[in-house]
Design a protein around this motif. Sequence first.
Motif, PDB file in Angstrom:
ATOM      1  N   ASP A  77       0.858  -1.187   0.000  1.00 39.81           N
ATOM      2  CA  ASP A  77       0.000   0.000   0.000  1.00 39.81           C
ATOM      3  C   ASP A  77       0.893   1.234   0.000  1.00 39.81           C
ATOM      4  O   ASP A  77       1.703   1.427   0.912  1.00 39.81           O
ATOM      5  CB  ASP A  77      -0.907   0.022   1.235  1.00 39.81           C
ATOM      6  N   THR A  96       1.838  -3.808 -10.967  1.00 45.89           N
ATOM      7  CA  THR A  96       2.531  -4.912 -10.310  1.00 45.89           C
ATOM      8  C   THR A  96       3.029  -5.883 -11.373  1.00 45.89           C
ATOM      9  O   THR A  96       2.280  -6.262 -12.284  1.00 45.89           O
ATOM     10  CB  THR A  96       1.597  -5.663  -9.346  1.00 45.89           C
ATOM     11  N   PRO A 106      -3.936  -2.017 -10.711  1.00 47.33           N
ATOM     12  CA  PRO A 106      -4.978  -2.067  -9.676  1.00 47.33           C
ATOM     13  C   PRO A 106      -6.352  -1.757 -10.268  1.00 47.33           C
ATOM     14  O   PRO A 106      -6.472  -1.041 -11.267  1.00 47.33           O
ATOM     15  CB  PRO A 106      -4.554  -0.972  -8.681  1.00 47.33           C
ATOM     16  N   GLU A 107      -7.378  -2.334  -9.640  1.00 50.14           N
ATOM     17  CA  GLU A 107      -8.743  -1.979 -10.010  1.00 50.14           C
ATOM     18  C   GLU A 107      -9.021  -0.534  -9.606  1.00 50.14           C
ATOM     19  O   GLU A 107      -8.284   0.068  -8.801  1.00 50.14           O
ATOM     20  CB  GLU A 107      -9.736  -2.915  -9.313  1.00 50.14           C
ATOM     21  N   ASP A 109     -11.194   0.744  -7.638  1.00 49.98           N
ATOM     22  CA  ASP A 109     -11.427   1.003  -6.217  1.00 49.98           C
ATOM     23  C   ASP A 109     -10.169   0.864  -5.368  1.00 49.98           C
ATOM     24  O   ASP A 109     -10.199   1.076  -4.156  1.00 49.98           O
ATOM     25  CB  ASP A 109     -12.529   0.089  -5.675  1.00 49.98           C
ATOM     26  N   ALA A 110      -9.038   0.502  -5.983  1.00 52.25           N
ATOM     27  CA  ALA A 110      -7.781   0.449  -5.246  1.00 52.25           C
ATOM     28  C   ALA A 110      -7.148   1.827  -5.108  1.00 52.25           C
ATOM     29  O   ALA A 110      -6.183   2.001  -4.354  1.00 52.25           O
ATOM     30  CB  ALA A 110      -6.804  -0.501  -5.945  1.00 52.25           C
ATOM     31  N   THR A 112      -7.679   5.493  -3.813  1.00 53.17           N
ATOM     32  CA  THR A 112      -8.533   6.232  -2.874  1.00 53.17           C
ATOM     33  C   THR A 112      -7.889   7.553  -2.495  1.00 53.17           C
ATOM     34  O   THR A 112      -6.670   7.726  -2.574  1.00 53.17           O
ATOM     35  CB  THR A 112      -8.803   5.423  -1.599  1.00 53.17           C
ATOM     36  N   ASN A 132      -3.944   7.261  -2.105  1.00 50.42           N
ATOM     37  CA  ASN A 132      -3.544   5.907  -1.743  1.00 50.42           C
ATOM     38  C   ASN A 132      -3.729   4.946  -2.916  1.00 50.42           C
ATOM     39  O   ASN A 132      -4.689   5.065  -3.686  1.00 50.42           O
ATOM     40  CB  ASN A 132      -4.380   5.401  -0.561  1.00 50.42           C
ATOM     41  N   VAL A 133      -2.817   3.985  -2.995  1.00 44.49           N
ATOM     42  CA  VAL A 133      -2.914   2.934  -4.008  1.00 44.49           C
ATOM     43  C   VAL A 133      -2.643   1.599  -3.332  1.00 44.49           C
ATOM     44  O   VAL A 133      -1.615   1.427  -2.666  1.00 44.49           O
ATOM     45  CB  VAL A 133      -1.905   3.135  -5.155  1.00 44.49           C
ATOM     46  N   ALA A 134      -3.566   0.643  -3.500  1.00 51.98           N
ATOM     47  CA  ALA A 134      -3.375  -0.727  -3.017  1.00 51.98           C
ATOM     48  C   ALA A 134      -2.948  -1.577  -4.208  1.00 51.98           C
ATOM     49  O   ALA A 134      -3.737  -1.818  -5.129  1.00 51.98           O
ATOM     50  CB  ALA A 134      -4.652  -1.254  -2.393  1.00 51.98           C
ATOM     51  N   PHE A 135      -1.708  -2.029  -4.197  1.00 51.73           N
ATOM     52  CA  PHE A 135      -1.180  -2.781  -5.334  1.00 51.73           C
ATOM     53  C   PHE A 135      -1.646  -4.232  -5.272  1.00 51.73           C
ATOM     54  O   PHE A 135      -1.547  -4.879  -4.219  1.00 51.73           O
ATOM     55  CB  PHE A 135       0.348  -2.718  -5.346  1.00 51.73           C
ATOM     56  N   PRO A 136      -2.140  -4.766  -6.367  1.00 55.61           N
ATOM     57  CA  PRO A 136      -2.598  -6.162  -6.386  1.00 55.61           C
ATOM     58  C   PRO A 136      -1.434  -7.120  -6.598  1.00 55.61           C
ATOM     59  O   PRO A 136      -0.329  -6.726  -6.976  1.00 55.61           O
ATOM     60  CB  PRO A 136      -3.541  -6.178  -7.591  1.00 55.61           C
TER      61      PRO A 136
END
Length: 634
Positions: A77, A96, A106-107, A109-110, A112, A132-136
Amino acid sequence: MLLLIFALFLCLSGAYAQPNLDSLVINAPGLDVYPQASAVILLDHSMTELKKDGQSIVHREFLCKILDERAKDVFGDQSVRFDADQDTVIIESARTRLPDGQWIEPEADAFTLTSAPEVQWASAYSQLKQRNVAFPGMAVGAALHFMYRIEPKPGAKPPKKPQDGGITLFGGYEPILDKRCTVITEAPRLIRHEMQNSDYKPLVSEQGGRITYIWTMQNCPQIVREPNSVGLADLVPRLVWTTFSDWEALGLYVAEWFWEKVDSSAQAVEGFLKITSPDLHGKPALMHTANWMLFNIRTVRLAFGSVGYEPNAADRVWQNKYGDPRDKAVLLTSLLRAYGFNPVPVLVQNSSTPFSNLPVLEQFRHIILAVPTESDTIWLDPTADFYTPGTLPYNATLGTGCMLTAGAPMLLNVPAGSADSRGAKTEIRTTLKLDGELTGSAVCVPQGDRAASARRQFKDQKAQERDIYTQTVASSFGQGTNVKGFTVSNVADLNEPVAVQLDFECPEFAVKQGDLMLVELPGMPFDFGSTGFYPALPQVKYPVQLPGRRRTISEVTLSIPQGYAVSFMPSPLVIDNPFVNFELTTSQEQSVIRWTQTVEIKGDKVSVADYPALRDAYEALVIPKNRMVILEKK
C-alpha cells in the motif's frame, strides 16, 4: 546537456520503457546477496522543479521487488501526502509485475483519496490529504512500479512567500540499487545544499537560465536494524537543501506568519479572561495559562510544517478548541501576552539528527516557547500533555534550536535540565520473615519524562487494565506474590507529583539452605522507575542512541528476621565513564540492610568504538552478587 535533461524527463514522465523495468526486475539481486532484506529497491528517483513564480512540481518514480512475506504489507500500500488546497497528485503509473512476468494494474477502487489519519477529527487541517494505491498481486518475487507527480492544482495562486527545501536520505533499511535526487531551479530561486555523512558532490549544469543539480548513488547498502541504534539520518548520506539565502531570511519567513496570527487574538483573549482570573500576576498567571492550554485545547499531533508554515489565527484556534504545535503556540503566546509576558517562539529539531548550518527549515520538526521572566526563562511546550508546564520533553531539548528573536534568529541549545529532574526515585521497604516470606511496599516518585510515562499509563486506565498491570508489577517480586494494596496519585493534576505505591507479600521469597537463607534483593517493579535502557547486544555495527540524560535511584531496605546474621552482602561499586555513572552502596544498621543503586545516563549517543565500555559497565552492574544477601543462623 539537453540530451541529459531530456532523458531525465522521459524517465520521470511515464515514458520509461517496460523492457527496461523487466530487465531490472529479472536481474535484481535476491536473498543470496541480501539475506536480511525483505525487499530490494531497484530505483528511487525524485525530481523537484522550482518555478520562477514560487510554485513547484515534484516527480517520483519507485520500483521495488518483494523478497519475503514481510515486504508485502510494507510496500503493498503506497500513499502520497499533499496539501489539497494548493496541489494535486497525478498518478502516472501504478503496476505490479507478477512473478511470472505479467504486468497487472490495480482496479479502480484500489485508488482512494483520504484525509491523513492525524487530522481525521480536525477539520481545520482537512487539506492534508493522502492519495492511496493498493497494489494487487503482492507476492514473493513480484515487483511494484509507482510513478506520480505533485503539481499545483488548476487555478491555484502562487504562494505569497515562496520557500522550498528538502531532506533526502541515500540509504534505508532495505538495499537501494539506484537512488537519485534532482533539483531544477532558475534565478531568482537559487538553492544552497549540503550532503551530510558523505563528501559526495552533485552534478551541476546550467542551460537557458535553468540550473540542474543531480545527486546519484548506486548500491546504497542496507542498514540492518539493531536495538537502540541511532536513526538513518546518522548512518547514511543525507542531502539537505533550501532556497533561503540565510538564517535571517528563514527567521523572517516564519516569524511574520507567527506574529500576524498572534495579533489576531481579540476574541481569544476576551474569552479566556472571562473564564479565568484576570487578577493573576507573575509566574502563577503563566503556569495557570499553560495548564489551561494543555487541558482545554486538544493537541493534533502533526510535525511542524506538515500543513505548511502559516498557522491559524489565535481566534480560530480558540474557536476550534484544538490545534497542532504551530497553532497551540500561537494561542498560548496571545494569552500570555495578555498577562504581560513576551514569549519567543523557538523551532527545535525534536531529535538528535545531524544539524545543518544551512538555513534548512525542514530540519525543524517542532515549535516551543521561551518565556523570559524577571528571574529566568521558562520553557513551554503547549503540546506536552503529560508534563508539568516548565518541563520540556527530552526530545524537545535535543539537537539545535532556532529562537525567532527580532532581526536574525539565534541558534542555541535548549536546556535539558538536570538528570534528577528527568529520573525517578524508588524506595522498597521490606521485612523478611523466618519462613522466607517477604512483605513490604514499593513507592516510586518519577520526574520529567519518567513522570510523563506514568501519567500516560495511568490516565484513563480502566479498572480491569489496572488490575492486570498491578498483578504484573507484583509478579516481578516472585511467583505467587499477593497484592495488598495499590495506589496512584492524581496523575491528571500536572502540578502534583506522581507517586505510585504497591503493598505486597511474597511467600517463599528467600531460599533456605540448611542454616543459610539466600535473598536476592527485589529489582525495579515499575518500568517508569528505571532508565529504560540496557545494551543487550554483545557488539554493534552502528552507534547507539541512549534514551536521554536521566538519573534513577533505587533504595531497598531489608529487615532481617531474628536469629539470623548477615554473612554476605554486596560490595560498593562505582563505575564512571563519559556515558553513564553507576554507584552501588550497601550498609547495615542493627537488623536492617540498606541497599542503594544509582544509575545515571550522561550522554545521548555512543560510538561503535565506545560501545564495549558501555556494555561492560552494565554487565558489571547487573551481576547477581550485586543484589545477593546471604543470612546465616546465629
